[in-house]
Scaffold this motif. Structure first.
Motif, mmCIF file in Angstrom:
data_model
loop_
_atom_site.group_PDB
_atom_site.id
_atom_site.type_symbol
_atom_site.label_atom_id
_atom_site.label_comp_id
_atom_site.label_asym_id
_atom_site.label_seq_id
_atom_site.Cartn_x
_atom_site.Cartn_y
_atom_site.Cartn_z
ATOM 1 N N VAL A 83 0.838 -1.202 0.000
ATOM 2 C CA VAL A 83 0.000 0.000 0.000
ATOM 3 C C VAL A 83 0.877 1.258 0.000
ATOM 4 O O VAL A 83 0.606 2.224 -0.734
ATOM 5 N N PRO A 106 -5.121 -3.413 4.355
ATOM 6 C CA PRO A 106 -4.912 -3.742 2.937
ATOM 7 C C PRO A 106 -5.932 -4.741 2.397
ATOM 8 O O PRO A 106 -6.351 -4.639 1.228
ATOM 9 N N TYR A 148 -9.114 -2.782 1.701
ATOM 10 C CA TYR A 148 -9.011 -2.041 0.449
ATOM 11 C C TYR A 148 -9.215 -2.965 -0.757
ATOM 12 O O TYR A 148 -9.887 -2.590 -1.730
ATOM 13 N N LEU A 207 -6.921 -0.020 -5.582
ATOM 14 C CA LEU A 207 -6.751 0.950 -4.506
ATOM 15 C C LEU A 207 -7.234 2.336 -4.919
ATOM 16 O O LEU A 207 -7.868 3.045 -4.126
#
Length: 318
Positions: free
Chosen positions: A46, A272, A275, A294
């Motif tokens: 990320v 994460p 997401y 993302l």
């Protein structure tokens, strides 16, 4: 004779209980370490995507800083667990272990404050959409993140200085600093985060029912992240700031510490995954770039106007 049997069974029962507790501690520690490894990979990915592959938006800045705080927390958590297992009991107070504990504490406070800022700012964008769109400072997210990192560093430095200098948590100065931190974490950050998330949930639910459309992915990400923190990461904070002042049995305290470490590792590793799940399309495949997933989550940073403002906006675009 019965008294003799009972007295002979008591040491055996105590030994069995200690062995079971030790086995549970190692199992929870192993699971927490494995979770930290996966979480470090996810948060590093990320950070890389938000730093080099995507355009910066206000909520991208928040998510980037939150990923950095989570990564730092997971690194320190894995290091603390590994050092406690490797080092003998007499070396448990080595400086490397104490430093990792302090940095882990610093990262935990920073992650909590950043999550509070994310939910609060998104709540303000829903309650006051025109003000947020036209009057909010342009670099508000950058300034807020810098202030929160500085505040967490200051509080952690004060706690380290007073508690290490006076040598005991029972000393007045160390006790005062811990009380201030308890008020900051459990009395300010957590209630504000819960209140803003509840307001956000009610407004999003009402808007979805009124306009018959799905809530934005950013709303879902914020609410899911807050829920995961409250369920997984908050128990560790409760232990640090409340239960550490309560005289518990060593067996119960050890079991609670190992369980809270596992749950907090899950909490810092979950973002994460959130997401990824929220950003996927219905026809999502593993070949879809993670950067696209993302960006799909974070692209809706503009406040959603309600009522006539929403309908007029849609009419102007048509």
């Amino acid at each position: 004779m019965n008294q003799t049997l009972n007295s002979s069974e008591t040491p055996q029962l105590t030994l069995n209980r200690m062995n079971a507790l030790k086995a549970a501690y190692f199992v929870f520690s192993a699971l927490a370490t494995l979770t930290c490894v996966f979480g470090m990979v996810g948060n590093s990915l990320v950070i890389w995507l938000l730093s080099f592959r995507m355009q910066r938006t206000p909520f991208c800045v928040y998510v980037l800083n939150l990923a950095v705080a989570d990564l730092l927390f997971l690194i320190c958590m894995a290091s603390v667990i590994s050092l406690e297992i490797v080092l003998p009991d007499k070396d448990k107070k080595v400086k490397a272990l104490e430093v990792m504990r302090r940095v882990k504490y610093f990262a935990y406070v920073t992650g909590l404050s950043l999550l509070t800022a994310i939910s609060t700012q998104r709540c303000l964008s829903v309650l006051f959409p025109i003000w947020y769109k036209c009057r909010s400072p342009r670099r508000l997210s950058i300034v807020v993140c810098a202030l929160l990192w500085a505040l967490s560093l200051l509080m952690n430095t004060l706690a380290t200085f007073f508690c290490s200098r006076f040598g005991s948590r029972d000393e007045p100065w160390c006790l005062t600093v811990d009380i201030v931190l308890s008020i900051l974490i459990l009395g300010i950050f957590t209630p504000v985060m819960m209140l803003s998330s509840m307001i956000l949930f009610v407004r999003v639910r009402r808007s979805a029912q009124q306009w018959r459309r799905r809530p934005s992915r950013l709303f879902v990400v914020i609410l899911a992240s807050v829920l995961v923190f409250l369920v997984c990461s908050l128990p560790l904070g409760i232990y640090w700031f409340i239960l550490s002042w309560v005289n518990l049995q060593s067996q119960i305290e050890t079991l609670y510490v190992s369980m809270s470490r596992l749950s907090s590792s899950l909490g810092s590793s979950a973002n994460p995954i959130i997401y990824l799940l929220v950003g996927r399309q219905r026809s999502w495949s593993l070949r879809e770039p993670l950067g696209t997933v993302l960006s799909r989550v974070l692209q809706e940073e503009e406040p959603e106007l309600e009522g006539r403002e929403m309908s007029s906006t849609g009419t102007d675009k048509v």
